[in-house]
Design a protein around this motif. Structure first.
Motif, PDB file in Angstrom:
ATOM      1  N   MET A   1       0.847  -1.202   0.000  1.00  0.00           N
ATOM      2  CA  MET A   1       0.000   0.000   0.000  1.00  0.00           C
ATOM      3  C   MET A   1       0.878   1.246   0.000  1.00  0.00           C
ATOM      4  SD  MET A   1      -2.909   1.117   2.784  1.00  0.00           S
ATOM      5  CE  MET A   1      -3.810   2.649   2.596  1.00  0.00           C
ATOM      6  N   PRO A   2       0.553   2.252  -0.827  1.00  0.00           N
ATOM      7  CA  PRO A   2       1.367   3.467  -0.863  1.00  0.00           C
ATOM      8  C   PRO A   2       1.396   4.161   0.489  1.00  0.00           C
ATOM      9  CG  PRO A   2      -0.196   3.401  -2.701  1.00  0.00           C
ATOM     10  CD  PRO A   2      -0.582   2.307  -1.769  1.00  0.00           C
ATOM     11  N   GLN A   3       2.540   4.784   0.791  1.00  0.00           N
ATOM     12  CA  GLN A   3       2.633   5.547   2.029  1.00  0.00           C
ATOM     13  C   GLN A   3       1.827   6.835   1.890  1.00  0.00           C
ATOM     14  OE1 GLN A   3       7.080   5.171   2.027  1.00  0.00           O
ATOM     15  NE2 GLN A   3       6.764   4.933   4.230  1.00  0.00           N
ATOM     16  N   PRO A   4       1.296   7.352   3.001  1.00  0.00           N
ATOM     17  CA  PRO A   4       0.353   8.463   2.921  1.00  0.00           C
ATOM     18  C   PRO A   4       1.018   9.815   2.726  1.00  0.00           C
ATOM     19  CG  PRO A   4       0.645   7.792   5.197  1.00  0.00           C
ATOM     20  CD  PRO A   4       1.421   6.815   4.364  1.00  0.00           C
ATOM     21  N   VAL A   5       0.176  10.781   2.331  1.00  0.00           N
ATOM     22  CA  VAL A   5       0.568  12.185   2.299  1.00  0.00           C
ATOM     23  C   VAL A   5      -0.213  12.913   3.375  1.00  0.00           C
ATOM     24  CG1 VAL A   5       1.202  12.253  -0.134  1.00  0.00           C
ATOM     25  CG2 VAL A   5      -1.150  12.741   0.533  1.00  0.00           C
ATOM     26  N   LEU A   6       0.416  13.948   3.901  1.00  0.00           N
ATOM     27  CA  LEU A   6      -0.214  14.801   4.904  1.00  0.00           C
ATOM     28  C   LEU A   6      -0.785  16.016   4.193  1.00  0.00           C
ATOM     29  CD1 LEU A   6      -0.335  14.952   8.127  1.00  0.00           C
ATOM     30  CD2 LEU A   6       1.489  16.643   7.894  1.00  0.00           C
ATOM     31  N   SER A  26      -6.963   9.576  -4.827  1.00  0.00           N
ATOM     32  CA  SER A  26      -6.873   8.481  -5.790  1.00  0.00           C
ATOM     33  C   SER A  26      -5.428   8.054  -6.016  1.00  0.00           C
ATOM     34  CB  SER A  26      -7.511   8.888  -7.121  1.00  0.00           C
ATOM     35  OG  SER A  26      -6.701   9.825  -7.815  1.00  0.00           O
ATOM     36  N   ALA A  27      -4.477   8.900  -5.600  1.00  0.00           N
ATOM     37  CA  ALA A  27      -3.062   8.590  -5.787  1.00  0.00           C
ATOM     38  C   ALA A  27      -2.400   8.088  -4.512  1.00  0.00           C
ATOM     39  CB  ALA A  27      -2.316   9.828  -6.285  1.00  0.00           C
ATOM     40  N   ARG A  28      -2.814   8.636  -3.361  1.00  0.00           N
ATOM     41  CA  ARG A  28      -2.179   8.318  -2.080  1.00  0.00           C
ATOM     42  C   ARG A  28      -3.198   8.362  -0.957  1.00  0.00           C
ATOM     43  NH1 ARG A  28       3.326   6.770  -1.351  1.00  0.00           N
ATOM     44  NH2 ARG A  28       4.341   7.257  -3.325  1.00  0.00           N
ATOM     45  N   PRO A  29      -3.022   7.554   0.105  1.00  0.00           N
ATOM     46  CA  PRO A  29      -3.842   7.745   1.300  1.00  0.00           C
ATOM     47  C   PRO A  29      -3.606   9.144   1.861  1.00  0.00           C
ATOM     48  CG  PRO A  29      -2.654   5.655   1.399  1.00  0.00           C
ATOM     49  CD  PRO A  29      -2.090   6.409   0.225  1.00  0.00           C
ATOM     50  N   VAL A  30      -4.664   9.808   2.279  1.00  0.00           N
ATOM     51  CA  VAL A  30      -4.580  11.190   2.744  1.00  0.00           C
ATOM     52  C   VAL A  30      -4.814  11.245   4.249  1.00  0.00           C
ATOM     53  CG1 VAL A  30      -5.602  13.488   2.609  1.00  0.00           C
ATOM     54  CG2 VAL A  30      -5.324  12.124   0.529  1.00  0.00           C
ATOM     55  N   LEU A  31      -3.857  11.829   4.959  1.00  0.00           N
ATOM     56  CA  LEU A  31      -3.995  12.119   6.383  1.00  0.00           C
ATOM     57  C   LEU A  31      -4.216  13.623   6.506  1.00  0.00           C
ATOM     58  CD1 LEU A  31      -1.052   9.961   7.789  1.00  0.00           C
ATOM     59  CD2 LEU A  31      -3.470   9.339   7.637  1.00  0.00           C
ATOM     60  N   ARG A  71       4.475   7.546   9.241  1.00  0.00           N
ATOM     61  CA  ARG A  71       5.418   7.377   8.129  1.00  0.00           C
ATOM     62  C   ARG A  71       4.947   8.115   6.873  1.00  0.00           C
ATOM     63  NH1 ARG A  71       7.122   1.276   7.394  1.00  0.00           N
ATOM     64  NH2 ARG A  71       8.790   2.330   6.225  1.00  0.00           N
ATOM     65  N   VAL A  72       4.622   9.383   7.074  1.00  0.00           N
ATOM     66  CA  VAL A  72       4.140  10.218   5.976  1.00  0.00           C
ATOM     67  C   VAL A  72       5.235  10.379   4.928  1.00  0.00           C
ATOM     68  CG1 VAL A  72       3.521  12.595   5.395  1.00  0.00           C
ATOM     69  CG2 VAL A  72       2.396  11.440   7.301  1.00  0.00           C
ATOM     70  N   ARG A  73       4.839  10.284   3.677  1.00  0.00           N
ATOM     71  CA  ARG A  73       5.789  10.345   2.566  1.00  0.00           C
ATOM     72  C   ARG A  73       5.890  11.753   1.963  1.00  0.00           C
ATOM     73  NH1 ARG A  73       7.412   6.453  -1.342  1.00  0.00           N
ATOM     74  NH2 ARG A  73       9.110   7.395  -2.521  1.00  0.00           N
ATOM     75  N   GLY A  74       4.852  12.582   2.161  1.00  0.00           N
ATOM     76  CA  GLY A  74       4.875  13.916   1.581  1.00  0.00           C
ATOM     77  C   GLY A  74       3.902  14.834   2.302  1.00  0.00           C
ATOM     78  N   VAL A  75       4.065  16.137   2.097  1.00  0.00           N
ATOM     79  CA  VAL A  75       3.220  17.160   2.717  1.00  0.00           C
ATOM     80  C   VAL A  75       2.638  18.037   1.612  1.00  0.00           C
ATOM     81  CG1 VAL A  75       3.114  19.092   4.329  1.00  0.00           C
ATOM     82  CG2 VAL A  75       4.647  17.170   4.794  1.00  0.00           C
ATOM     83  N   LEU A  76       1.326  18.262   1.674  1.00  0.00           N
ATOM     84  CA  LEU A  76       0.626  19.041   0.661  1.00  0.00           C
ATOM     85  C   LEU A  76      -0.324  20.039   1.312  1.00  0.00           C
ATOM     86  CD1 LEU A  76      -0.543  16.387  -1.982  1.00  0.00           C
ATOM     87  CD2 LEU A  76       1.043  18.269  -2.397  1.00  0.00           C
ATOM     88  N   LEU A 239       4.932  14.570  -6.771  1.00  0.00           N
ATOM     89  CA  LEU A 239       6.111  15.393  -6.527  1.00  0.00           C
ATOM     90  C   LEU A 239       6.378  15.564  -5.033  1.00  0.00           C
ATOM     91  CD1 LEU A 239       5.487  18.067  -9.280  1.00  0.00           C
ATOM     92  CD2 LEU A 239       7.219  16.284  -9.304  1.00  0.00           C
ATOM     93  N   ALA A 240       5.314  15.664  -4.250  1.00  0.00           N
ATOM     94  CA  ALA A 240       5.477  15.812  -2.799  1.00  0.00           C
ATOM     95  C   ALA A 240       6.077  14.573  -2.160  1.00  0.00           C
ATOM     96  CB  ALA A 240       4.135  16.131  -2.153  1.00  0.00           C
ATOM     97  N   THR A 241       5.937  13.441  -2.815  1.00  0.00           N
ATOM     98  CA  THR A 241       6.460  12.193  -2.267  1.00  0.00           C
ATOM     99  C   THR A 241       7.766  11.767  -2.925  1.00  0.00           C
ATOM    100  OG1 THR A 241       5.074  10.916  -3.804  1.00  0.00           O
ATOM    101  CG2 THR A 241       4.166  11.372  -1.632  1.00  0.00           C
ATOM    102  N   GLY A 242       8.370  12.655  -3.707  1.00  0.00           N
ATOM    103  CA  GLY A 242       9.660  12.361  -4.298  1.00  0.00           C
ATOM    104  C   GLY A 242       9.601  11.551  -5.571  1.00  0.00           C
TER     105      GLY A 242
END
Length: 343
Positions: A1-6, A26-31, A71-76, A239-242
């Motif tokens: 499962m993809p790591q989430p974005v904040l 639709s691209a990443r789990p959202v926290l 373990r958030v992968r990106g911030v938006l 882009l936020a997740t590298g």
């Protein structure tokens, strides 16, 4: 499962923000970090921290701890109100995104214009008649995914009346506009992300008016997707997740959104939309954005919160879209009781 974005802030208006949130989810789990997440956002969320992301240091520390545990992968964010907080949190977590200095400059027009002047980027007042370059930056490669042309309303408010995106907009090939965008990105030191760069078209060439270091609002990501197939929201999440973002156009059309403002200041007594609007050729959606009984302010002095309705049209050309918008407008009716002391 993809790591989430904040995500900092879901937004207050479903009509404007649901599309972007849905595409990110639709691209990443959202926290989500939001003091009071709206009900419409709940189906898109994988988790939630009840906190106001704009409250400063104490909240930022709590958000960083929350992000580390998950373990958030990106911030938006897609809110200018939280752009600085997003940059600060991403920096503390060692995640991609605009620097804190870049975000702070974008939220302070004098600082932005001073920075641009230092890098020989011509600037103009944000109130000038304008366009915007929806820009995707990946490791220094700068791509203008679309040009948004904005029709402004009367002074002094000069609120947007309409946004239009055309896959074949001639400004996409304007070398002076390209140069202004490139220099702006380099001046801010941004090497990854989605930016909304406002420009005024003058006799001396394009002049930068403002920069939003995040996804644009006003349903512009929807227009870009309808016109070009490029999904700015999913690109921002990548882009936020590298990761790399797919900005390959898959459509060659046009799309436009129109906003209705009150003709008078007073109490909104009647607001109705005929269901036949959906049957108009080119109609994509038409939504009411205010409720009867509320106070509204006339167009020349209105804010975005005073908008009564919005409608979106698609077509082969901007002219097709504008014709559809005019036809759709006939399905909207509103009644306002002027206040005795209204200006």
């Amino acid at each position: 499962m993809p790591q989430p974005v904040l995500l900092l802030g879901a937004g207050l208006r479903c009509a404007y923000d649901e599309f972007v949130l849905t595409r990110i989810a639709s691209a990443r789990p959202v926290l989500l970090v939001d003091a009071a997440p709206p009900a419409w956002a709940q189906p898109c969320l994988a988790g939630h921290l009840a906190a106001d992301p704009g409250k400063g240091g104490a909240t930022a520390s709590a958000v960083v701890r929350f992000a580390a545990r998950h373990r958030v992968r990106g911030v938006l964010t897609y809110s200018g109100e939280y752009a600085v907080a997003a940059a600060r949190i991403a920096g503390q977590l060692g995640l991609p995104g605009p620097s804190l200095a870049a975000a702070e400059a974008c939220t302070d027009p004098p600082s932005l214009h001073a920075l641009l002047a230092a890098h020989t980027v011509p600037a103009a007042d944000p109130g000038a008649p304008r366009v915007s370059a929806e820009t995707v930056v990946l490791d220094g490669e700068i791509r203008i995914a679309a040009i948004t042309r904005t029709t402004l309303g009367p002074a002094p408010a000069r609120q947007p009346l309409r946004h239009t995106v055309h896959a074949h907009d001639g400004l996409l090939h304007n070398r002076f506009l390209r140069l202004a965008v490139d220099r702006t990105v380099h001046a801010l030191g941004i090497d990854r992300g989605v930016l909304h760069i406002g420009l005024a078209l003058t006799d001396r060439g394009p002049r930068v008016t403002d920069v939003a270091p995040h996804l644009p609002g006003d349903l512009i990501p929807l227009l870009v997707r309808r016109a070009t197939g490029v999904d700015l929201a999913r690109a921002a999440a990548a882009l936020a997740t590298g990761e790399a973002a797919d900005t390959t156009p898959t459509r060659q059309r046009a799309a436009a959104v129109q906003f209705a403002y009150p003709a008078a200041t007073g109490r909104l007594d009647h607001l109705d939309l005929s269901p036949d609007a959906a049957d108009e050729p080119g109609a994509d959606r038409m939504l009411l954005t205010r409720h009867t009984g509320s106070h509204v302010t006339a167009g020349p002095h209105a804010t975005a919160a005073d908008r009564l309705a919005l409608w979106v049209a698609v077509g082969e050309t901007p002219a097709d879209c504008h014709g559809a918008l005019r036809r759709m407008a006939r399905h909207l009716s509103a009644g306002i009781a002027p206040l005795a002391n209204a200006a």
